[in-house]
Design an enzyme around this catalytic site. Structure first.
Site, PDB file in Angstrom:
ATOM      1  N   GLY A  33       0.834  -1.205   0.000  1.00 27.70           N
ATOM      2  CA  GLY A  33       0.000   0.000   0.000  1.00 27.70           C
ATOM      3  C   GLY A  33       0.870   1.256   0.000  1.00 27.70           C
ATOM      4  O   GLY A  33       0.673   2.170  -0.808  1.00 27.70           O
ATOM      5  N   HIS A  34       1.877   1.269   0.885  1.00 30.53           N
ATOM      6  CA  HIS A  34       2.799   2.419   0.935  1.00 30.53           C
ATOM      7  C   HIS A  34       3.585   2.518  -0.375  1.00 30.53           C
ATOM      8  O   HIS A  34       3.805   3.613  -0.902  1.00 30.53           O
ATOM      9  CB  HIS A  34       3.802   2.269   2.082  1.00 30.53           C
ATOM     10  CG  HIS A  34       3.188   2.233   3.437  1.00 30.53           C
ATOM     11  ND1 HIS A  34       3.165   1.102   4.208  1.00 30.53           N
ATOM     12  CD2 HIS A  34       2.569   3.206   4.165  1.00 30.53           C
ATOM     13  CE1 HIS A  34       2.568   1.360   5.359  1.00 30.53           C
ATOM     14  NE2 HIS A  34       2.204   2.627   5.361  1.00 30.53           N
ATOM     15  N   GLN A  58      -1.299  10.509  18.175  1.00 31.86           N
ATOM     16  CA  GLN A  58      -2.507   9.978  17.537  1.00 31.86           C
ATOM     17  C   GLN A  58      -2.946   8.637  18.123  1.00 31.86           C
ATOM     18  O   GLN A  58      -3.916   8.042  17.672  1.00 31.86           O
ATOM     19  CB  GLN A  58      -2.337   9.874  16.015  1.00 31.86           C
ATOM     20  CG  GLN A  58      -1.386   8.806  15.531  1.00 31.86           C
ATOM     21  CD  GLN A  58      -1.121   8.944  14.040  1.00 31.86           C
ATOM     22  OE1 GLN A  58      -0.410   9.838  13.590  1.00 31.86           O
ATOM     23  NE2 GLN A  58      -1.700   8.046  13.241  1.00 31.86           N
ATOM     24  N   GLY A 144      -3.436   7.089   1.401  1.00 30.90           N
ATOM     25  CA  GLY A 144      -4.270   5.987   0.908  1.00 30.90           C
ATOM     26  C   GLY A 144      -5.715   6.160   1.358  1.00 30.90           C
ATOM     27  O   GLY A 144      -5.995   6.685   2.437  1.00 30.90           O
ATOM     28  N   LYS A 146      -7.459   3.824   2.266  1.00 29.05           N
ATOM     29  CA  LYS A 146      -7.687   2.874   3.371  1.00 29.05           C
ATOM     30  C   LYS A 146      -8.075   3.659   4.628  1.00 29.05           C
ATOM     31  O   LYS A 146      -8.955   3.277   5.368  1.00 29.05           O
ATOM     32  CB  LYS A 146      -6.398   2.081   3.582  1.00 29.05           C
ATOM     33  CG  LYS A 146      -6.220   1.450   4.923  1.00 29.05           C
ATOM     34  CD  LYS A 146      -6.837   0.085   4.949  1.00 29.05           C
ATOM     35  CE  LYS A 146      -6.629  -0.684   6.216  1.00 29.05           C
ATOM     36  NZ  LYS A 146      -6.183   0.018   7.372  1.00 29.05           N
ATOM     37  N   LEU A 181      -4.474  -4.129   2.961  1.00 31.55           N
ATOM     38  CA  LEU A 181      -3.126  -4.126   3.531  1.00 31.55           C
ATOM     39  C   LEU A 181      -3.051  -3.084   4.651  1.00 31.55           C
ATOM     40  O   LEU A 181      -3.544  -1.969   4.516  1.00 31.55           O
ATOM     41  CB  LEU A 181      -2.094  -3.829   2.447  1.00 31.55           C
ATOM     42  CG  LEU A 181      -1.987  -4.881   1.344  1.00 31.55           C
ATOM     43  CD1 LEU A 181      -0.807  -4.578   0.426  1.00 31.55           C
ATOM     44  CD2 LEU A 181      -1.853  -6.288   1.907  1.00 31.55           C
ATOM     45  N   ARG A 184      -0.884  -3.149  10.687  1.00 36.64           N
ATOM     46  CA  ARG A 184      -1.420  -3.862  11.860  1.00 36.64           C
ATOM     47  C   ARG A 184      -1.781  -5.317  11.545  1.00 36.64           C
ATOM     48  O   ARG A 184      -2.018  -6.093  12.472  1.00 36.64           O
ATOM     49  CB  ARG A 184      -2.635  -3.124  12.427  1.00 36.64           C
ATOM     50  CG  ARG A 184      -2.250  -1.821  13.118  1.00 36.64           C
ATOM     51  CD  ARG A 184      -3.404  -1.225  13.906  1.00 36.64           C
ATOM     52  NE  ARG A 184      -2.964  -0.167  14.792  1.00 36.64           N
ATOM     53  CZ  ARG A 184      -3.068   1.138  14.529  1.00 36.64           C
ATOM     54  NH1 ARG A 184      -3.599   1.542  13.393  1.00 36.64           N
ATOM     55  NH2 ARG A 184      -2.647   2.029  15.396  1.00 36.64           N
TER      56      ARG A 184
HETATM   57  O1  PAF Z   1      -1.532   7.049   8.004  1.00 40.11           O
HETATM   58  C1  PAF Z   1      -0.532   7.078   8.745  1.00 40.11           C
HETATM   59  O2  PAF Z   1       0.369   6.255   8.669  1.00 40.11           O
HETATM   60  C2  PAF Z   1      -0.442   8.177   9.788  1.00 40.11           C
HETATM   61  O3  PAF Z   1      -1.684   8.475  10.330  1.00 40.11           O
HETATM   62  C3  PAF Z   1       0.267   9.445   9.275  1.00 40.11           C
HETATM   63  C4  PAF Z   1      -0.517  10.097   8.166  1.00 40.11           C
HETATM   64  C5  PAF Z   1       1.657   9.099   8.799  1.00 40.11           C
HETATM   65  C6  PAF Z   1       0.400  10.458  10.419  1.00 40.11           C
HETATM   66  O4  PAF Z   1       1.110   9.944  11.480  1.00 40.11           O
END
Ligand code: PAF
Length: 273
Positions: A33-34, A58, A144, A146, A181, A184
C-alpha cells in the site's frame, strides 16, 4: 537515497529546492500500500520524500503505540528500491516540545466514525501531518483511501488553513485474498487472518447488492452484519464522501466503512461507491 533525522537539515533542502516535491508520510512497517503511494509520487514529482515516524499523539492511552511494528532496516531498503530521494526518520524529541499548540479536528467530520471511537486520534494526526508538511514543503502529498476519514480531514485542513499543497488520495490496496493491507495485519495469527477475510467479503457483498439496484442503507448494513457474524464489529457506516449521513446510497458519492476487532487487533476497511 539520503536518510535524514534532523528537521533543520530537511528544511534546508526543501526551502531551497526548485523541484516539485512529492511527499508520503508513514509510520513505517511499509507494505505494498505504501509502495503504491511512493510509486505514484515518483511518477508525478521530481523530489520524493518519505517520512517514517510513529506519532505518539494519535494513539489513545491503552492503544498499540508501544508495540507498533518497527522494521527500520527493511523499510530503508524498500524506500531505496522504490526510488525515494529523502527518507526522513526523526525521533519524538525532534518532532515535539513541551506544552505545544495543538490542532482540533473539526466537529462534524472529526467526531464520527473513528473520531468518535478514538477521541483525539485525528487531533494528533492533523498536528503531526501539519508539522511534517512544514518540513517537507510538498507540492503533492499522497495518502491511501484505506484511512478514508484521515484523508478527508487532511484535505479539509489544507483547505481551512490555505496550505499550498495538493492532496492526492490513492486507491486502497488489498492482498490476493482481499484483506486490506495494513501494518497492523502483522499482529494477526493465521486463524485471525482467515477471520479478517470476512471484512472485505462484507464490502463485496454490499457492492453486489448495490449493483442489483438496492440503495437501501439499512438493508445493506443488515446484510453486512450477517457476513461479519462472529466478529466484534465496532461500526458499519454508510456515509457520503463528505462523511455526512445520507438517506440512501448515492452512486459516486458514498463510502461504506467498517471497523472491527479481531482478537486485540483493530482493523478498518472501506469501499468508495
Ligand atoms: O496514516 C498514517 O500512517 C499516519 O496516520 C500518518 C498520516 C503518517 C500520520 O502519522
Amino acid at each position: 537515497m539520503k536518510i535524514i533525522t534532523d528537521k533543520q537539515e530537511l528544511q534546508n533542502i526543501t526551502k531551497n529546492t526548485t523541484k516539485t516535491v512529492g511527499f508520503v508520510p508513514t509510520m513505517g512497517a511499509l507494505h505494498e500500500g505504501h509502495i503504491s503511494l511512493i510509486k505514484k509520487a515518483r511518477e508525478e514529482n521530481e523530489l520524493i520524500i518519505v517520512s517514517i515516524f510513529v506519532n505518539p499523539t494519535q494513539f489513545l492511552a491503552g492503544e498499540d503505540f508501544a508495540k507498533y511494528p518497527k522494521r527500520d532496516e527493511a523499510d530503508k531498503k524498500i524506500c531505496k528500491l522504490a526510488g525515494v530521494d529523502i527518507l526522513f526518520m526523526p525521533n519524538i524529541t525532534m518532532m515535539y516540545g513541551k506544552d505545544e499548540v495543538t490542532i482540533k479536528a473539526p466537529d462534524i467530520r472529526g467526531f464520527v466514525l473513528d473520531g468518535f471511537k478514538r477521541p483525539g486520534h485525528f487531533d494528533g494526526v492533523l498536528q503531526i501531518v501539519l508539522k511534517l508538511f512544514n518540513l517537507a514543503r510538498p507540492t503533492n502529498a499522497y495518502f491511501g483511501r484505506k484511512d478514508a476519514q484521515q484523508v478527508i480531514l487532511i484535505k479539509q485542513m489544507v483547505n481551512n488553513l490555505f496550505l499550498p499543497i495538493n492532496i492526492v488520495d490513492c486507491p486502497l490496496i488489498r492482498g490476493d485474498n482481499g484483506l486490506a493491507l495494513s501494518s497492523r495485519n502483522a499482529y494477526l495469527s493465521q486463524e485471525e487472518k482467515e477471520e479478517a477475510l470476512k471484512i472485505s467479503q462484507s464490502l463485496q457483498d454490499a457492492t453486489k447488492l448495490i449493483v442489483t439496484g438496492n440503495l437501501n442503507i439499512t438493508e445493506i448494513k443488515k446484510m453486512m452484519m450477517k457476513t461479519l457474524d462472529g466478529i466484534d464489529v465496532e461500526y458499519i457506516e454508510i456515509v457520503s464522501r463528505e462523511l455526512l449521513q445520507m438517506q440512501q446510497i448515492e452512486l459516486k458519492n458514498t463510502i461504506i466503512l467498517v471497523a472491527v476487532k479481531i482478537g486485540s487487533t483493530r482493523l478498518i476497511d472501506n469501499i468508495w461507491i
